[in-house]
Write a protein that holds these residues in place. Structure first.
Motif, PDB file in Angstrom:
ATOM      1  N   ILE A 100      74.654 -27.913  51.564  1.00 11.01           N
ATOM      2  CA  ILE A 100      73.158 -27.590  51.708  1.00 11.01           C
ATOM      3  C   ILE A 100      72.433 -29.166  51.513  1.00 11.01           C
ATOM      4  CG2 ILE A 100      72.631 -26.956  49.349  1.00 11.01           C
ATOM      5  CD1 ILE A 100      70.576 -25.093  50.559  1.00 11.01           C
ATOM      6  N   SER A 101      71.865 -29.296  52.749  1.00 10.27           N
ATOM      7  CA  SER A 101      70.997 -30.600  52.774  1.00 10.27           C
ATOM      8  C   SER A 101      69.746 -30.431  52.914  1.00 10.27           C
ATOM      9  CB  SER A 101      71.727 -31.414  53.821  1.00 10.27           C
ATOM     10  OG  SER A 101      73.115 -31.685  53.535  1.00 10.27           O
ATOM     11  N   ALA A 114      78.509 -25.405  44.428  1.00 13.99           N
ATOM     12  CA  ALA A 114      78.660 -25.428  43.092  1.00 13.99           C
ATOM     13  C   ALA A 114      77.413 -26.057  42.412  1.00 13.99           C
ATOM     14  CB  ALA A 114      79.805 -25.945  42.522  1.00 13.99           C
ATOM     15  N   GLN A 115      77.077 -27.250  42.918  1.00 12.67           N
ATOM     16  CA  GLN A 115      76.035 -28.100  42.477  1.00 12.67           C
ATOM     17  C   GLN A 115      74.677 -27.405  42.497  1.00 12.67           C
ATOM     18  OE1 GLN A 115      76.555 -31.356  44.986  1.00 12.67           O
ATOM     19  NE2 GLN A 115      76.720 -32.759  42.829  1.00 12.67           N
ATOM     20  N   PHE A 116      74.487 -26.603  43.730  1.00 12.47           N
ATOM     21  CA  PHE A 116      73.217 -25.785  43.887  1.00 12.47           C
ATOM     22  C   PHE A 116      73.243 -24.743  42.844  1.00 12.47           C
ATOM     23  CE2 PHE A 116      70.973 -22.574  46.403  1.00 12.47           C
ATOM     24  CZ  PHE A 116      69.821 -23.162  46.586  1.00 12.47           C
ATOM     25  N   LEU A 263      65.069 -26.425  41.170  1.00 15.61           N
ATOM     26  CA  LEU A 263      65.556 -27.408  42.180  1.00 15.61           C
ATOM     27  C   LEU A 263      64.695 -28.679  42.186  1.00 15.61           C
ATOM     28  CD1 LEU A 263      67.726 -28.548  44.013  1.00 15.61           C
ATOM     29  CD2 LEU A 263      66.314 -27.391  46.021  1.00 15.61           C
ATOM     30  N   TYR A 264      63.288 -28.185  42.084  1.00 12.38           N
ATOM     31  CA  TYR A 264      62.289 -29.245  41.992  1.00 12.38           C
ATOM     32  C   TYR A 264      62.357 -30.076  40.775  1.00 12.38           C
ATOM     33  CZ  TYR A 264      57.521 -31.051  40.374  1.00 12.38           C
ATOM     34  OH  TYR A 264      56.670 -31.664  40.015  1.00 12.38           O
ATOM     35  N   LEU A 347      76.380 -32.465  35.648  1.00  7.15           N
ATOM     36  CA  LEU A 347      76.485 -31.969  36.889  1.00  7.15           C
ATOM     37  C   LEU A 347      77.076 -33.354  37.659  1.00  7.15           C
ATOM     38  CD1 LEU A 347      72.924 -30.531  38.029  1.00  7.15           C
ATOM     39  CD2 LEU A 347      75.190 -29.351  37.296  1.00  7.15           C
ATOM     40  N   ASP A 348      78.026 -32.873  38.737  1.00  9.71           N
ATOM     41  CA  ASP A 348      78.433 -33.885  39.662  1.00  9.71           C
ATOM     42  C   ASP A 348      77.232 -34.733  40.136  1.00  9.71           C
ATOM     43  OD1 ASP A 348      81.008 -33.196  38.773  1.00  9.71           O
ATOM     44  OD2 ASP A 348      81.031 -32.085  40.378  1.00  9.71           O
TER      45      ASP A 348
END
Length: 406
Positions: A100-101, A114-116, A263-264, A347-348
């Motif tokens: 996702i970008s 996974a990060q998301f 996310l923000y 996180l990565d």
């Protein structure tokens, strides 16, 4: 239970910023935002403790990490939501993983699934499928048959049997016409009273409002199946697919308002220079889910405000870090949570692409728009380089063509 209605969600228009009407903004950028800022935001619902502690909701949902659905209680950042949805893209790298970008101001950000999932604190392993259809048979046609999200789904018979459904009516009127329901078309009234509460909680924080609430979407029936069977469900996969679907539909509500606040916060922690005051956090009315027996009078509903100041909400909240191993025991997710800084460091690293900014005289709205579009189009190539370049190019082509044949 006082349900949210289309009237509730239309109230979001009162705080969505009209970026396209900023004085001096170019027609190009105005058009870029206008189609997004005219939509409604599906905020999600805050869940009363009395609600999720009833009918085994807390125990069963926690077993499959769906407790994230009754623990969510966040303010809304409307401008961030507009920036996110105006440019978000979902792609698949050569190994079949979702990527996702999006761009926030001048930073181009790319996240793996996974990060998301880690950032939003939602499960990102387990059964994965996405469809907007009603009929349970659509699950089979929508599932991925190879790659990292290949899933051995239950059959429609398995779902009906485990949910203990009992057909209450055969015929249904749709657009003034009598239609005979198939066994794979489930009506909400066919659920047990306990399960109806599960359905309402999942629907209002995963699916949103709108549509026909008298029947059960195939994916929602599948989620209920996973709750009962205690099967892990890849909620991050569903979120990303629904975000992609909403982005492509010019009239769809923008989903996951409260979840995107997480996310923000993550973006502002990693890129503090972006926290320049344009992202106002809305102190809005939040309507909690409530038990029917504790239902308040209509005139009193929705009056309790969820007040979080901009400074406190920026650093508020805890996290439950998930590992890639599906066999993590439940106690791991219940362990004491780290501070926001520790969580972010666990996180990565975020993947993003730097580029030279043009001089102030060169940087117009049009050149920024062109640069954003170019960067988004380069996402796929960037991930090929990151994950092995042309070494797996033949495998990638094979995967692409096999998907097109489906």
């Amino acid at each position: 239970m006082p349900r949210a209605t289309s009237t509730d969600i239309s109230l979001t228009k009162s705080y969505i910023p009209k970026v396209s009407k900023i004085p001096g903004i170019s027609p190009t950028i105005a058009k870029f935002y206008k189609s997004i800022e005219n939509r409604n935001i599906h905020e999600g619902r805050v869940v009363d403790q009395a609600y999720y502690k009833s009918n085994n909701i807390e125990r069963l949902f926690t077993n499959i990490r769906f407790d994230c659905l009754f623990k969510i209680n966040e303010p809304i950042v409307p401008r961030f939501i507009l920036d996110f949805y105006s440019q978000v893209t979902v792609q698949t790298d050569e190994y079949g993983y979702l990527v996702i970008s999006f761009m926030i101001q001048h930073e181009f950000i790319t996240l793996t699934l996974a990060q998301f999932g880690q950032i939003l604190k939602i499960p990102y392993n387990g059964q994965a499928v996405f469809t907007n259809e009603w009929d349970l048979g659509s699950l089979e046609y929508s599932q991925e048959t190879e790659g990292p999200y290949s899933t051995d789904l239950p059959t429609p018979d398995d779902i009906r049997r485990l949910l203990e459904l009992e057909r209450v009516m055969v015929d249904r009127t749709i657009k003034s016409q009598t239609v005979t329901l198939t066994p794979n078309q489930i009506l909400t009234k066919e659920l047990s009273p306990d399960m109806k509460q599960w359905e309402e909680l999942i629907r209002e924080n995963v699916f949103g409002l709108g549509g026909h609430r008298d029947h059960l979407p195939a994916c929602l029936a599948h989620m209920l199946y996973c709750v009962v069977a205690e099967e892990q469900y890849n909620l991050a996969y569903f979120f990303v697919k629904r975000i992609e679907c909403a982005r492509a539909n010019p009239t769809a509500n923008l989903p996951y308002g409260m979840f995107l606040t997480r996310l923000y916060r993550h973006i502002m922690e990693v890129y503090p220079h972006l926290d320049n005051g344009i992202y106002d956090i809305v102190d809005r009315v939040m309507r909690p889910l409530a038990l029917k027996q504790t239902r308040r009078p209509r005139s009193d509903r929705g009056k309790a405000r969820h007040s979080v100041s901009s400074s406190s909400s920026h650093h508020h909240g805890t996290s439950s870090h998930q590992h890639d191993d599906d066999d993590d025991d439940v106690e791991t997710s219940r362990a004491s949570t780290p501070s926001p800084t520790t969580y972010l460091n666990s996180l990565d690293p975020l993947n993003y692409q730097n580029y030279e900014m043009p001089s102030p005289s060169e940087q117009t709205d049009e050149t920024l728009f062109e640069r954003q579009t170019t960067l988004l189009n380069q996402t796929q190539e960037m991930h090929k380089e990151m994950r092995g370049g042309f070494k797996s190019f033949g495998k990638a082509l094979k995967g692409v063509f096999s998907k097109k044949k489906k």
